[in-house]
Each structure stands twice: as C-alpha cells, then as structure tokens.
Write an enzyme that holds these catalytic residues in place. Structure first.
Site, PDB file in Angstrom:
ATOM      1  CG  ASP A 154       7.528  -1.627   2.583  1.00 60.68           C
ATOM      2  OD1 ASP A 154       6.903  -1.207   3.547  1.00 60.68           O
ATOM      3  OD2 ASP A 154       6.991  -1.992   1.530  1.00 60.68           O
ATOM      4  CD  GLU A 324       1.119  -4.028   0.926  1.00 59.03           C
ATOM      5  OE1 GLU A 324       0.595  -3.072   0.332  1.00 59.03           O
ATOM      6  OE2 GLU A 324       1.553  -3.913   2.090  1.00 59.03           O
TER       7      GLU A 324
HETATM    8  C1  FRU Z   1       4.087  -2.226   1.962  1.00 64.54           C
HETATM    9  C2  FRU Z   1       3.816  -1.294   0.789  1.00 64.54           C
HETATM   10  C3  FRU Z   1       4.283  -1.936  -0.508  1.00 64.54           C
HETATM   11  C4  FRU Z   1       4.540  -0.747  -1.378  1.00 64.54           C
HETATM   12  C5  FRU Z   1       5.078   0.250  -0.395  1.00 64.54           C
HETATM   13  C6  FRU Z   1       4.727   1.663  -0.713  1.00 64.54           C
HETATM   14  O1  FRU Z   1       4.190  -1.607   3.164  1.00 64.54           O
HETATM   15  O2  FRU Z   1       2.448  -0.992   0.731  1.00 64.54           O
HETATM   16  O3  FRU Z   1       3.393  -2.858  -1.056  1.00 64.54           O
HETATM   17  O4  FRU Z   1       5.447  -1.018  -2.400  1.00 64.54           O
HETATM   18  O5  FRU Z   1       4.538  -0.098   0.866  1.00 64.54           O
HETATM   19  O6  FRU Z   1       5.365   2.546   0.153  1.00 64.54           O
END
Ligand code: FRU
Length: 613
Positions: A154, A324
């Site tokens: 992300d 998320e």
């Molecule tokens: C989304 C996610 C988020 C988390 C991050 C961990 O892709 O699962 O929810 O903070 O990646 O790398």
C-alpha cells in the site's frame, strides 16, 4: 576465509562433538553455534552490511544486538543455494559500538555442517560503497513509482507540501516478499520522477508499521510544532493498535509519540486515515474494522484522544473479505457547483475479478456520520473505482488544493503479489489519478479517476497517427518502433453504433497479446490478458476484466498507458478505468485495430513515453 577452527570434544563419558566453526569475510566473524543459530560479530568499520537473500526459502530471524542490547529484529530469507537479491543493512547508527547479529535460521538442518554451506555466509559482506543498480531491467517500470529494491504494498501517509509530493509506502527493505513492514519514502515534484529517500518509519517494540496517513498540522494541535507533518499508522504485532508520529523535516524522519499506542480497541482494526476537519475544528479519523466490514469514524482534538462518533458500512456494498485502507474526502460534482463526499473502502478478497479491489461510496458527511446515497430502489449499490485486477489500497494525498484530489493505488493483487516474476523489487504503484464525480447514464453519481494532468509530460515522440477510419474484421495494423521499448500512451476516439464492437490488440512478435474490446451493445470495455506473457506463477493471474463505460451514446475516448509490466486503460476522462499487470517476454510493438458492425476510430495516436530514466 577460514580464520579459526575450534572443536569442543568429549564431555565426560559422552563423545559430544560440537563443530563450532568460526570464520569470516573481512570484518565479520561468523560462528556456527547450532544447526539453526549462527552468530555474526561485526568487527569492521564499514557503513553497510550486505545480506544475500533467496526468494523461495524460509525467513531467518536476525536479532541485531548493539552493545549487548537488542535494537531490532528483522526477518530475512537468507540465501541457501543461490542469491536472488542482495539487500543493504545500514550500520551507521551503530558506529563505534559493538555489533553482533544472532541469526536464527530455518530448522530442519541435519547439523552445523549442512547449515554452514548456505551461500549467505560466503556472500555476507561489509562495504562502504553500496550503490543501487537496476538489476530488473526487463520488468522494472519506466514511469511508475516502484521501490528500488524489496517488497512494496500500500501507498501510505501521502501528502503534498511546498511543491513536493511525498509518497510513503509499505516496504520491506530486507527482501522482495511481504515482511518487516516499514514506511519507505519517495519524493517527486512532478508525480512522474521519484527520488528515493531513506526508510521513514521502522518497526519497533509495538510491532511492524502498517498502513496509515499523514497530514500537515498547521495549527500545532498535536504538539510537533506548527506546520509539522503528523502521521497515524497501525502498529501490528499479535494485535493491531494505532500509533502517532510527527516529522519536522517533511517526512524524512518521524519521531514516534512516546505515549503510543493512541488507540487499542480491537485486534483487527487498522489503517487510520485522518484529516483536519475545518467544520468541526477537530481531526476526523477513519479506521477499518476489518473483519466487521465497517469503517469506524472518530473525532479527536489532538490525534491522541479519540472519540468514536459513528460507524459506516455494516451490510452495505461488497461484504466479502476484509475491509482495509479507508479514505474520506469531499469532491466537486462535474457540471454543478455542488460537492459530495466519497468514502474509499478497499476490500480483500471480494473484488469483481477475484482478490483485492477498491470500492467506494458517494454520500454526505456531517462531521460525525457518513450516509451513502441510494439508487432509485433505495439501495446502496456497490461501486468500483477500477475494473482491472491490479488496483488496490488506493488512498489520496493530503495537502492539495480543496478542488484537487489525487489518488494512487498499489498496482497488484493479494492473490499473486508475492509471486510475480520480479526479484529485485515486487510491485509498483498505479499512475497518479485525479478524482472527480460525474452523473452516469443511470442518473447516479460515480467517481472518475483520470490520469493526473502531470502525466501529459510523459508524451514523447508521436510514433503512430491515423485519420478517421471505419473498423472492419480486417485489422488496421500499426508497427510501434522498437526504440519505444514498448513504453507508450495510445489515444483514440471510438464512435460506435449499437451492436458494433471495436478491438485494440497490442502484441509482440512472440504472439503474446493484450486484447481490449469496446462492446456498444453492452456498453462495456474489456481487457483480456490471458495471453499477455508470463502467467504460470499463479493460476489466479490469467483474466479478462470488464468495465461498464457508463455512457449511452457509443462515444468513448480512450487513453491507454503501457509500461513494462502494466496496461492502464482510462475511458472518457477516467469515467471508467482498468488496470492490469502483464509480463510480456518482449515488449509489445504491434497495434491492430479491428471491429464488427458500424464504428469508426478517429484521432488514433501512439506516443512514445519520455522519461528522465
Ligand atoms: C492492505 C493491508 C493493510 C495493512 C497492510 C499491511 O493491503 O493489508 O490493511 O495495513 O496491508 O502491509
């Protein structure tokens, strides 16, 4: 090089032999303590330790001990048979101190003799001259943001300040698979060329640094000083808790708040996204309540004390997978003087073509509660921001002008992100996109995401141009010069009568191809990457994705951006978008345009991409 060799022999009546071999590359003293534990004493003064990694072995745990104190623990796939990627560990913070690595390697080795044959011990080296080189020439994007090395997911904590775009991201600096999540940091003055900065936030005793957001605290409500950059992120260990940090050097380094965590409420709540809310005079914070499929909405005067105001989403939109990476912002509605609020909700799995995707809700926000618009039947519809397979964790930059909202998504899919055929780095981000709101043919409001205006700067030489023509089953063929290296922007306007179809095919001399077809009968555009190139790394990769075009006149303007491993198709200024990864074994250099029924293509142009690289 073998420096010393000790054998501890026969203790009492038992003939116990422990081959504790110590040897060293220059400045390293490596001692094999047991089949799964090796000690590396760093005696050299160099600034960087090079760690050789192998993609397909299990993680080793490296405990970094400085002057007898454990300062950090990282997981690293130390190379056993071959080296896929060598990653640097910065030793400058420990200069003049005694550094020992206690390395716990994967179990199952027959003895020390087997463990010590791992190539990592031979290739672990100290250096003062670590210089990054691109070792992924074939598949490293030429104009999309990607980390120099290591894994990325992300985009995080993005803000615009003093003419610079700051993009942090979920980064593993010690390997090309998901692990050791930290905030990497890149800076750009044009959204095209990115300068890579040192890691911005590293894991600590509270856990890894998961996703979050950043904003400029003009009024110093948080205490880092007026104009400081403040960040919220999830500290992730056994559970997920929320933490605060602030930066006085524009996100280069962050000082973590010593009262962290600022919120500990649920084991699966994450990705805090905040903005200063002028109307309430407080911060508004969204937090994904992942397993409950809802977004929690808080207010806070200082990002330290949070008050739960409401929750949004139970039973609405796509409910599969986890929720998320939220975002909430106000957007002008095209052709009106009104604004509406858009709530982004990334979900995984449950996307329209499997795996992860970005859904959104359009509605109203009164400072406490978000209420989604409904359709004529009184229902809240599921809406997708991008109809490809590789668009996730999309969030926006804070700090831009009120009428400009720029988003970036992670250009991959959790179904196969860890397996894609690159080794130096894994995953790039989408092109930056400008968000708008428009009324679709059905009367509802939809989000448009058009290439950010800065992307026009990518247009280089015009290598193909064609006057208006009628499509037919015999394709019009265009050769793209090899000098483009397959990097291009294709522009065209389709004008199609009912029941006609227009097809664009990009291909290489090996017959690998991407097909994109507009179907006027169904008002859809699809992209078929089933024969685009390499796909054997995952059976979830081959796909045909389909986007509703949301028009009812058969007039579609397309802009198609092709980089080394991606195709992004934008229709009608972002009213529909499709982002898909592709791994052609050689660049696409042929474009053919064909069709059935009564349809024309005009303004066809192919531009080579011009980059600084
Ligand atoms: C989304 C996610 C988020 C988390 C991050 C961990 O892709 O699962 O929810 O903070 O990646 O790398």
């Amino acid at each position: 090089m073998m420096k010393t060799c000790k054998w501890l022999m026969a203790v009492g009546a038992i003939a116990l032999s422990i081959p504790t071999m110590a040897h060293g590359n220059d400045g390293l003293e490596i001692t094999y303590l047991s089949p799964d534990n090796t000690m590396v004493r760093i005696t050299g003064e160099e600034s960087t330790l090079l760690l050789p990694t192998q993609d397909n072995v299990e993680d080793a745990t490296i405990n970094v001990i400085v002057d007898n104190q454990l300062v950090k623990t990282i997981r690293c796939r130390l190379a056993q048979q071959k080296v896929d990627l060598t990653v640097p560990m910065d030793l400058t913070p420990y200069k003049g101190k005694k550094v020992v690595l206690s390395v716990v390697t994967p179990q199952g080795r027959s003895g020390i003799r087997e463990a010590r044959t791992d190539v990592c011990w031979r290739d672990m080296k100290l250096t003062n001259d670590f210089v990054w080189k691109n070792t992924e020439a074939k598949y490293r994007p030429a104009y999309h943001h990607a980390p120099q090395w290591g894994w990325m997911n992300d985009p995080n904590g993005m803000f615009y300040k003093d003419g610079k775009w700051h993009l942090a991201y979920q980064w593993n600096p010690y390997g090309a698979k998901w692990q050791n999540l930290s905030w990497g940091h890149s800076v750009s003055s044009d959204l095209v060329n990115w300068e890579h900065m040192p890691v911005a936030i590293e894991p600590d005793g509270l856990g890894m640094i998961f996703s979050g957001s950043a904003a400029i605290d003009t009024a110093n409500t948080v205490g880092y000083g007026p104009g400081a950059v403040v960040a919220l992120y999830t500290s992730a260990d056994r559970n997920q808790i929320q933490s605060l940090a602030g930066s006085n050097d524009d996100g280069l380094t962050y000082q973590k708040y010593d009262g962290n965590p600022v919120l500990a409420n649920d084991s699966e709540a994450r990705d805090p996204n905040m903005f200063w809310n002028e109307k309430t005079g407080k911060w508004t914070i969204l937090l994904a309540h992942a397993l409950e499929h809802e977004m929690l909405i808080f207010s806070s005067p200082d990002l330290k004390e949070w008050t739960l105001e409401s929750s949004f989403g139970k039973g609405l939109g796509e409910q599969g997978g986890v929720w998320e990476c939220p975002d909430l912002f106000e957007v002008p509605v095209a052709g009106t003087n009104k604004t509406k609020w858009v709530l982004l909700c990334n979900i995984n799995p449950g996307g329209p073509f499997g795996g992860s995707a970005t859904q959104y809700f359009v509605g109203d926000f009164d400072g406490k509660t978000f209420k989604a618009d409904t359709n004529a039947k009184g229902e809240v519809e599921t809406k997708w921001m991008d109809y490809g397979k590789d668009h996730y964790a999309t969030v926006s930059f804070s700090g831009t002008e009120a009428d400009r909202r720029v988003v970036i998504g992670w250009m991959s899919n959790w179904e196969y992100a860890n397996e894609v055929p690159t080794l130096q780095y894994r995953s790039a981000n989408t092109l930056p996109r400008e968000v708008g709101l428009f009324k679709g043919a059905d009367g509802q409001l939809y989000v448009s995401s058009a290439p950010a205006r800065e992307m026009l700067k990518l247009r280089g030489e015009n290598v193909v141009s064609a006057d208006k023509f009628s499509v037919s089953s015999t394709a019009a063929e265009y050769q793209i010069p090899e000098s483009t290296e397959g990097l291009m922007e294709i522009v065209a306007t389709i004008d199609a009568a009912k029941n006609s179809k227009v097809n664009f095919t990009l291909a290489n001399s090996k017959g690998e191809k991407v097909d994109m077809t507009y179907d006027a009968a169904t008002r859809t555009m699809n992209m078929d990457r089933t024969q685009a190139g390499l796909s054997d790394f995952s059976d979830r990769f081959p796909a045909v994705t389909v986007a509703p075009t949301r028009e009812n006149k058969g007039k579609v303007e397309v802009r198609i951006f092709v980089d080394r491993t991606s195709v992004e198709l934008f229709g009608n200024n972002g009213q529909f978008v499709m982002t898909n990864l592709v791994f052609p074994t050689e660049p696409y250099t042929q474009l053919s345009v064909s069709g059935t029924g009564k349809a024309t293509v005009s303004g066809l142009k192919v531009y080579a991409i011009q980059t600084n690289k």
